[in-house]
Enzyme design. Structure first.
Site, short mmCIF file in Angstrom:
data_model
loop_
_atom_site.label_atom_id
_atom_site.label_comp_id
_atom_site.label_asym_id
_atom_site.label_seq_id
_atom_site.Cartn_x
_atom_site.Cartn_y
_atom_site.Cartn_z
N GLU A 218 0.81 -1.23 0.00
CA GLU A 218 0.00 0.00 0.00
C GLU A 218 0.84 1.27 0.00
O GLU A 218 1.61 1.53 0.92
CB GLU A 218 -0.95 0.01 1.20
N LYS A 234 -8.56 -1.42 0.62
CA LYS A 234 -9.50 -2.14 1.48
C LYS A 234 -10.14 -3.23 0.62
O LYS A 234 -10.58 -2.97 -0.50
CB LYS A 234 -10.58 -1.23 2.05
#
Length: 383
Positions: A218, A234
């Site tokens: 990320e 997510k």
């Protein structure tokens, strides 16, 4: 300092990194897009427990290089440092940490081009390291133990659900670490882990007896030429064993209302965070629920972009958004207060950020998940 293309037959960044020895102190490895950056022997260390550390980063020498890293700072901010920035007093009495090394020499590799930034003696040193024999670093057997029992986790999970039903917060990232002990050389361990499990935001940093080994997927905040971008993740599904199963799992992720709601909330939170440091009307969601294909999992993510407010330094924008909403929940501060109540120990580097600030003004940073924090023989893993 010069920036010089060099040729090293058979160069491999991770294998080169594993060859660094005792002469190469306080080494760093940072992945920025297609580039992998390796540096060592910093000229100084910048550390602190409050926002004053950012003021010192702003005073670093500047240049106009086009490379992603042309000297500057590489380091990390702990999650607990983020709590301190937001005025959240942890019950764990954790020491908030922001530690950066200033490097004026580095090598950069993008799969085709190898660039050395430094003087001629540095370039000769790079050649000498490359000539060292490579010891194939096999992954050691490490026995991890959970820091939390299943029954204790169930109680904490119940408390989170009660908070959501009561409207205290909409989403909360509840975590706990795994603990182990190992005598493995940390640089070789990082290289072996990253070669076996490639990660788009892999990074490594060491300071004295502490090492951070991160295989994060990320990106947090990137700021280049006045444009700020953040990419929250997510939603997760495993990769399939066959093409048909792989496709089914990816489609299941995209079709999940639960995963959609989770990403929607964090996208909205990050869009608001970007808006606080951007020109009014410039914030856009460029991608939403895009698929990220990793070796063992699928993720969904969004891409949010804005035009940075004029005269706002990149580190000020980073500080205003830290820590990332994808590892807290929302509303952010309410979620962080509850995290502090529920989790049994300080997070440390986990859920913090690895940050690179180039002398050119380019800033790149990652979210420290899938990360090992090492101190002497002890290993602490946060997924």
């Amino acid at each position: 300092m010069v920036e010089k293309n060099i040729t090293l037959t058979g160069f491999h960044p991770l294998r080169f990194f594993s060859k660094l020895g005792k002469r190469e102190k306080n080494a760093a490895f940072f992945t920025s897009g297609e580039w992998q950056i390796i540096s060592w022997n910093p000229v100084r260390t910048i550390a602190g427990k409050d926002a004053s550390v950012f003021e010192r980063l702003k005073k670093l020498p500047k240049n106009t290089s086009k490379l992603p890293f042309s000297g500057g700072a590489i380091g990390y901010c702990s999650y607990d440092f983020g709590c301190a920035l937001l005025g959240i007093r942890s019950r764990h009495r954790a020491l908030p940490e922001a530690i950066f090394h200033e490097y004026n020499q580095a090598i950069l590799w993008n799969g085709k081009r190898l660039v050395a930034r430094g003087d001629e003696s540095f370039i000769e040193h790079v050649r000498a390291i490359h000539a060292r024999p490579f010891v194939n670093a096999t992954l050691p057997s490490i026995e991890w133990r959970s820091s939390l029992t299943k029954s204790d986790y169930r109680k904490k999970f119940t408390a989170v659900m009660r908070g959501i039903r009561d409207g205290d917060f909409y989403q909360l990232n509840l975590s706990y670490p795994f603990i182990a002990s190992s005598n493995s050389d940390r640089r070789r361990l990082f290289a072996a882990l990253t070669e076996a499990h490639p990660a788009p935001c892999a990074s490594y940093f060491e300071h004295n007896d502490t090492e951070i080994l991160s295989l994060s997927p990320e990106r947090f905040v990137t700021i280049k030429n006045g444009v700020i971008t953040t990419c929250p993740i997510k939603g997760t599904r495993p990769r399939g064993k066959t093409p048909a199963e792989d496709k089914r799992l990816a489609e299941g992720l995209l079709g999940s209302p639960k995963e959609a709601a989770e990403l929607n909330m964090i996208t909205d939170l990050l869009r608001n965070d970007v808006g606080k440091v951007s020109v009014t009307g410039s914030v856009k969601v460029l991608e939403h629920r895009s698929l990220q294909k990793n070796p063992s999992v699928w993720h969904t993510y969004s891409v949010i972009q804005g035009t940075l407010e004029k005269n706002l330094h990149p580190v000020d924008a980073f500080a205003s958004m830290f820590p990332g909403g994808s590892v807290t929940g929302c509303p952010k501060i309410a979620a962080m207060h509850k995290i502090d109540q529920l989790e049994d120990q300080a997070r440390g580097a986990y859920c913090g950020s690895m940050l690179m600030l180039s002398a050119s003004g380019f800033l790149d940073s990652t979210v420290l998940i899938r990360t090992i924090e090492s101190y002497k023989k002890a290993l602490k893993l946060g997924m």
